[in-house]
Design a protein around this motif. Sequence first.
Motif, PDB file in Angstrom:
ATOM      1  N   ARG A  58       2.476 -10.485   0.585  1.00 19.87           N
ATOM      2  CA  ARG A  58       1.026 -10.408   0.712  1.00 19.87           C
ATOM      3  C   ARG A  58       0.558  -9.060   1.269  1.00 19.87           C
ATOM      4  O   ARG A  58       1.213  -8.464   2.095  1.00 19.87           O
ATOM      5  CB  ARG A  58       0.449 -11.529   1.586  1.00 19.87           C
ATOM      6  N   GLY A  59      -0.600  -8.634   0.811  1.00 26.75           N
ATOM      7  CA  GLY A  59      -1.077  -7.293   1.155  1.00 26.75           C
ATOM      8  C   GLY A  59      -1.745  -7.133   2.509  1.00 26.75           C
ATOM      9  O   GLY A  59      -2.013  -6.027   2.930  1.00 26.75           O
ATOM     10  N   LEU A  60      -2.051  -8.217   3.187  1.00 22.50           N
ATOM     11  CA  LEU A  60      -2.793  -8.087   4.436  1.00 22.50           C
ATOM     12  C   LEU A  60      -1.844  -8.222   5.629  1.00 22.50           C
ATOM     13  O   LEU A  60      -0.919  -9.015   5.606  1.00 22.50           O
ATOM     14  CB  LEU A  60      -3.910  -9.147   4.519  1.00 22.50           C
ATOM     15  N   ASP A  61      -2.128  -7.437   6.660  1.00 21.12           N
ATOM     16  CA  ASP A  61      -1.197  -7.327   7.791  1.00 21.12           C
ATOM     17  C   ASP A  61      -0.970  -8.594   8.597  1.00 21.12           C
ATOM     18  O   ASP A  61       0.059  -8.783   9.212  1.00 21.12           O
ATOM     19  CB  ASP A  61      -1.742  -6.273   8.785  1.00 21.12           C
ATOM     20  N   TYR A  62      -1.996  -9.455   8.626  1.00 18.42           N
ATOM     21  CA  TYR A  62      -1.968 -10.479   9.670  1.00 18.42           C
ATOM     22  C   TYR A  62      -1.023 -11.661   9.448  1.00 18.42           C
ATOM     23  O   TYR A  62      -0.859 -12.482  10.331  1.00 18.42           O
ATOM     24  CB  TYR A  62      -3.384 -10.986   9.976  1.00 18.42           C
ATOM     25  N   TYR A  63      -0.402 -11.751   8.283  1.00 12.61           N
ATOM     26  CA  TYR A  63       0.400 -12.950   8.034  1.00 12.61           C
ATOM     27  C   TYR A  63       1.703 -13.008   8.844  1.00 12.61           C
ATOM     28  O   TYR A  63       2.357 -12.002   9.075  1.00 12.61           O
ATOM     29  CB  TYR A  63       0.742 -13.061   6.548  1.00 12.61           C
ATOM     30  N   THR A  64       2.047 -14.221   9.254  1.00 13.95           N
ATOM     31  CA  THR A  64       3.360 -14.521   9.840  1.00 13.95           C
ATOM     32  C   THR A  64       3.788 -15.859   9.231  1.00 13.95           C
ATOM     33  O   THR A  64       2.935 -16.599   8.747  1.00 13.95           O
ATOM     34  CB  THR A  64       3.259 -14.730  11.361  1.00 13.95           C
ATOM     35  N   HIS A  65       5.049 -16.162   9.274  1.00 15.16           N
ATOM     36  CA  HIS A  65       5.568 -17.435   8.733  1.00 15.16           C
ATOM     37  C   HIS A  65       5.159 -17.642   7.268  1.00 15.16           C
ATOM     38  O   HIS A  65       5.299 -16.719   6.480  1.00 15.16           O
ATOM     39  CB  HIS A  65       5.147 -18.620   9.622  1.00 15.16           C
ATOM     40  N   THR A  66       4.543 -18.803   6.970  1.00 15.31           N
ATOM     41  CA  THR A  66       4.315 -19.150   5.564  1.00 15.31           C
ATOM     42  C   THR A  66       3.322 -18.215   4.859  1.00 15.31           C
ATOM     43  O   THR A  66       2.237 -17.960   5.378  1.00 15.31           O
ATOM     44  CB  THR A  66       3.728 -20.582   5.492  1.00 15.31           C
TER      45      THR A  66
ATOM     46  N   PHE B  14       6.354  -3.333   3.749  1.00 18.59           N
ATOM     47  CA  PHE B  14       6.091  -4.543   2.950  1.00 18.59           C
ATOM     48  C   PHE B  14       5.211  -4.250   1.735  1.00 18.59           C
ATOM     49  O   PHE B  14       5.324  -4.869   0.703  1.00 18.59           O
ATOM     50  CB  PHE B  14       5.376  -5.610   3.798  1.00 18.59           C
ATOM     51  N   ARG B  15       4.329  -3.267   1.931  1.00 22.77           N
ATOM     52  CA  ARG B  15       3.367  -2.999   0.853  1.00 22.77           C
ATOM     53  C   ARG B  15       4.036  -2.414  -0.390  1.00 22.77           C
ATOM     54  O   ARG B  15       3.475  -2.487  -1.476  1.00 22.77           O
ATOM     55  CB  ARG B  15       2.283  -2.052   1.335  1.00 22.77           C
ATOM     56  N   VAL B  16       5.221  -1.840  -0.210  1.00 25.87           N
ATOM     57  CA  VAL B  16       5.941  -1.318  -1.388  1.00 25.87           C
ATOM     58  C   VAL B  16       6.215  -2.485  -2.344  1.00 25.87           C
ATOM     59  O   VAL B  16       6.150  -2.333  -3.567  1.00 25.87           O
ATOM     60  CB  VAL B  16       7.257  -0.625  -0.951  1.00 25.87           C
ATOM     61  N   LEU B  17       6.477  -3.659  -1.795  1.00 27.48           N
ATOM     62  CA  LEU B  17       6.787  -4.826  -2.635  1.00 27.48           C
ATOM     63  C   LEU B  17       5.575  -5.258  -3.462  1.00 27.48           C
ATOM     64  O   LEU B  17       5.709  -5.872  -4.505  1.00 27.48           O
ATOM     65  CB  LEU B  17       7.252  -6.012  -1.778  1.00 27.48           C
ATOM     66  N   ASP B  18       4.388  -4.968  -2.952  1.00 28.17           N
ATOM     67  CA  ASP B  18       3.147  -5.379  -3.627  1.00 28.17           C
ATOM     68  C   ASP B  18       2.634  -4.354  -4.623  1.00 28.17           C
ATOM     69  O   ASP B  18       1.690  -4.633  -5.355  1.00 28.17           O
ATOM     70  CB  ASP B  18       2.030  -5.560  -2.581  1.00 28.17           C
TER      71      ASP B  18
ATOM     72  N   CYS C 276       6.036   5.929  -5.816  1.00 29.94           N
ATOM     73  CA  CYS C 276       4.783   6.669  -5.966  1.00 29.94           C
ATOM     74  C   CYS C 276       4.385   7.265  -4.609  1.00 29.94           C
ATOM     75  O   CYS C 276       4.916   6.856  -3.572  1.00 29.94           O
ATOM     76  CB  CYS C 276       3.677   5.757  -6.516  1.00 29.94           C
ATOM     77  N   GLN C 277       3.442   8.215  -4.648  1.00 32.01           N
ATOM     78  CA  GLN C 277       2.993   8.892  -3.411  1.00 32.01           C
ATOM     79  C   GLN C 277       2.576   7.885  -2.339  1.00 32.01           C
ATOM     80  O   GLN C 277       2.987   7.977  -1.189  1.00 32.01           O
ATOM     81  CB  GLN C 277       1.792   9.803  -3.735  1.00 32.01           C
ATOM     82  N   ASP C 278       1.762   6.907  -2.768  1.00 32.10           N
ATOM     83  CA  ASP C 278       1.262   5.896  -1.821  1.00 32.10           C
ATOM     84  C   ASP C 278       2.418   5.178  -1.141  1.00 32.10           C
ATOM     85  O   ASP C 278       2.430   4.982   0.069  1.00 32.10           O
ATOM     86  CB  ASP C 278       0.401   4.852  -2.555  1.00 32.10           C
ATOM     87  N   CYS C 279       3.404   4.788  -1.963  1.00 32.59           N
ATOM     88  CA  CYS C 279       4.501   3.996  -1.406  1.00 32.59           C
ATOM     89  C   CYS C 279       5.392   4.840  -0.492  1.00 32.59           C
ATOM     90  O   CYS C 279       5.996   4.310   0.434  1.00 32.59           O
ATOM     91  CB  CYS C 279       5.320   3.344  -2.514  1.00 32.59           C
ATOM     92  N   GLN C 280       5.455   6.155  -0.766  1.00 34.47           N
ATOM     93  CA  GLN C 280       6.258   6.999   0.133  1.00 34.47           C
ATOM     94  C   GLN C 280       5.654   6.953   1.535  1.00 34.47           C
ATOM     95  O   GLN C 280       6.389   6.908   2.515  1.00 34.47           O
ATOM     96  CB  GLN C 280       6.319   8.418  -0.403  1.00 34.47           C
ATOM     97  N   SER C 281       4.314   6.934   1.605  1.00 38.12           N
ATOM     98  CA  SER C 281       3.737   6.852   2.953  1.00 38.12           C
ATOM     99  C   SER C 281       3.755   5.407   3.464  1.00 38.12           C
ATOM    100  O   SER C 281       3.896   5.153   4.650  1.00 38.12           O
ATOM    101  CB  SER C 281       2.343   7.477   3.002  1.00 38.12           C
ATOM    102  N   ARG C 282       3.640   4.420   2.525  1.00 47.15           N
ATOM    103  CA  ARG C 282       3.752   3.015   2.941  1.00 47.15           C
ATOM    104  C   ARG C 282       5.136   2.740   3.548  1.00 47.15           C
ATOM    105  O   ARG C 282       5.273   1.937   4.467  1.00 47.15           O
ATOM    106  CB  ARG C 282       3.578   2.088   1.740  1.00 47.15           C
ATOM    107  N   PHE C 283       6.133   3.412   2.987  1.00 47.34           N
ATOM    108  CA  PHE C 283       7.508   3.209   3.442  1.00 47.34           C
ATOM    109  C   PHE C 283       7.603   3.390   4.953  1.00 47.34           C
ATOM    110  O   PHE C 283       8.260   2.610   5.646  1.00 47.34           O
ATOM    111  CB  PHE C 283       8.439   4.198   2.721  1.00 47.34           C
ATOM    112  N   GLU C 284       6.907   4.414   5.446  1.00 49.57           N
ATOM    113  CA  GLU C 284       6.936   4.668   6.890  1.00 49.57           C
ATOM    114  C   GLU C 284       6.025   3.704   7.635  1.00 49.57           C
ATOM    115  O   GLU C 284       6.392   3.121   8.632  1.00 49.57           O
ATOM    116  CB  GLU C 284       6.468   6.106   7.185  1.00 49.57           C
ATOM    117  N   ARG C 285       4.803   3.559   7.104  1.00 47.73           N
ATOM    118  CA  ARG C 285       3.776   2.860   7.883  1.00 47.73           C
ATOM    119  C   ARG C 285       3.857   1.340   7.761  1.00 47.73           C
ATOM    120  O   ARG C 285       3.623   0.616   8.710  1.00 47.73           O
ATOM    121  CB  ARG C 285       2.387   3.348   7.457  1.00 47.73           C
ATOM    122  N   ASN C 286       4.132   0.841   6.572  1.00 49.80           N
ATOM    123  CA  ASN C 286       4.239  -0.606   6.369  1.00 49.80           C
ATOM    124  C   ASN C 286       5.001  -0.868   5.081  1.00 49.80           C
ATOM    125  O   ASN C 286       4.425  -0.974   4.003  1.00 49.80           O
ATOM    126  CB  ASN C 286       2.831  -1.231   6.307  1.00 49.80           C
TER     127      ASN C 286
END
Length: 438
Positions: free
Chosen positions: A269-277, A215-219, A203-213
Amino acid sequence: MGKMFSVPRGTIDILPEQTYLWKKLEVTAARIIERYGYREIRTPLFEETELFAKCIGQTSDVVNKQMLNLAAQKQGCERTLKLSGLSLRPESTASIVRSYIKNNLDKKERLSKLYYIGPMFRGERPQRGRLRQFHQIGVEAIGPDSSVPYLDAEVIALAVHILEACGIRDFSLMINSLGSAEDKKRFSGILRRKIQPFLKDLCQDCQSRFERNVFRVLDCKNTRCRTVVRQITMNEDCLSDASRRYYADVCRALEDIGIPFKQDPFLVRGLDYYTHTVFEITSSGLGSQDALGAGGRYNHLVEQLGGPRIGAVGFALGIERMLLATGGQEDTPSRRTGAHIVVMDEQWFKDGFALLNRLRRDGIQTDMSFRTGSMKSLMRSADKNRARDVIILGEEELKKGTFSVKDMGTGVQSEMESYEKMKRHLERANHAENAHVR
Ligand code: AMP
């Protein structure tokens, strides 16, 4: 006729028959959380917009599309609040980390275990289980002593414990590890390579997510994007040895205490701050909005917001969805509580009112019908009030200084010869009633 106002779109009125269920759930959750050593923190409902943007991520849907900004008031008004640059909180982690840093909690304790219960605001398209004002119960464990796998396991076990204590059985726990910041970079590189051939199908959103982040494509919930995601397989291990060991320790700690979980290499997960678990708890009965709650570790957020370099881990559960998962309605208070005074003639209202006040001051939940009528109709309203005991004040009782008390459950009526005796009787009933609230 005047205008009839409605609740704003995406919000609900929680009426008394539901607040009973809300309070029960909140009290149950708070008791369990406090048993794990967490203490309540209350932060403002709005914060600087920039705080959320920095924490949650400029590219996240929450910041991009769902933030509810407070508009600036008209200039020149004396009481103008400078509201521009502020937003209603879409979640609580950002506020709590801000407060943790500002109040130097790291200087006061090695590990701050904090919890919150309250409303969050997101400008989403409302549907079942998705509101613009919704409520979360969550915890955050922050501090120099927080980066241990057992704490990740504790936080996950706590979320599971709360759901179980609230009577929710049908849920599944998925977990994954994103690894350290470097591991995450590796992970995103691999994902980009795998998704690249399908880029035009996204989708349009994911095409730009692909570049910027990426991970969000998975969500993404878009069916085209989901089809793409389902086609890719994840055999590569992006984790460093240390991250892999950490993740294995979290899994082992959960297994040791019998918490069932499944590993999902695509859980990001949709939020940027996660690391590890990272983890998510879903319930199949909830339909498309099936997440009851989610959380994970965020080891860089405190530092990113100007605090010391220390780790943290937490989760948030959605109260509305928890209530949907418990069936919501079936537990409406059929339980009888408290006493109810009925007075047979208006001239004795004065005595009834004095008794009402005395019992309340003595700690007994009591109400009174400020009307007269036939005994039958007065009893009917006491019954409608779900009173446990009815105190009948009539001529005879007032003359003798006694009290007639009718147990509305059994129908048995007894005469008590003194106020003290009646009070003890009501206290015992109160005690028995509270004993089963664990
Ligand atoms: P999140 O902060 O997006 O990870 O959300 C944590 C939990 O809050 C979710 O699993 C839901 O149970 C709940 N939640 C999030 N957004 C909403 C919403 N718009 N309406 C109702 N519940 C929500």
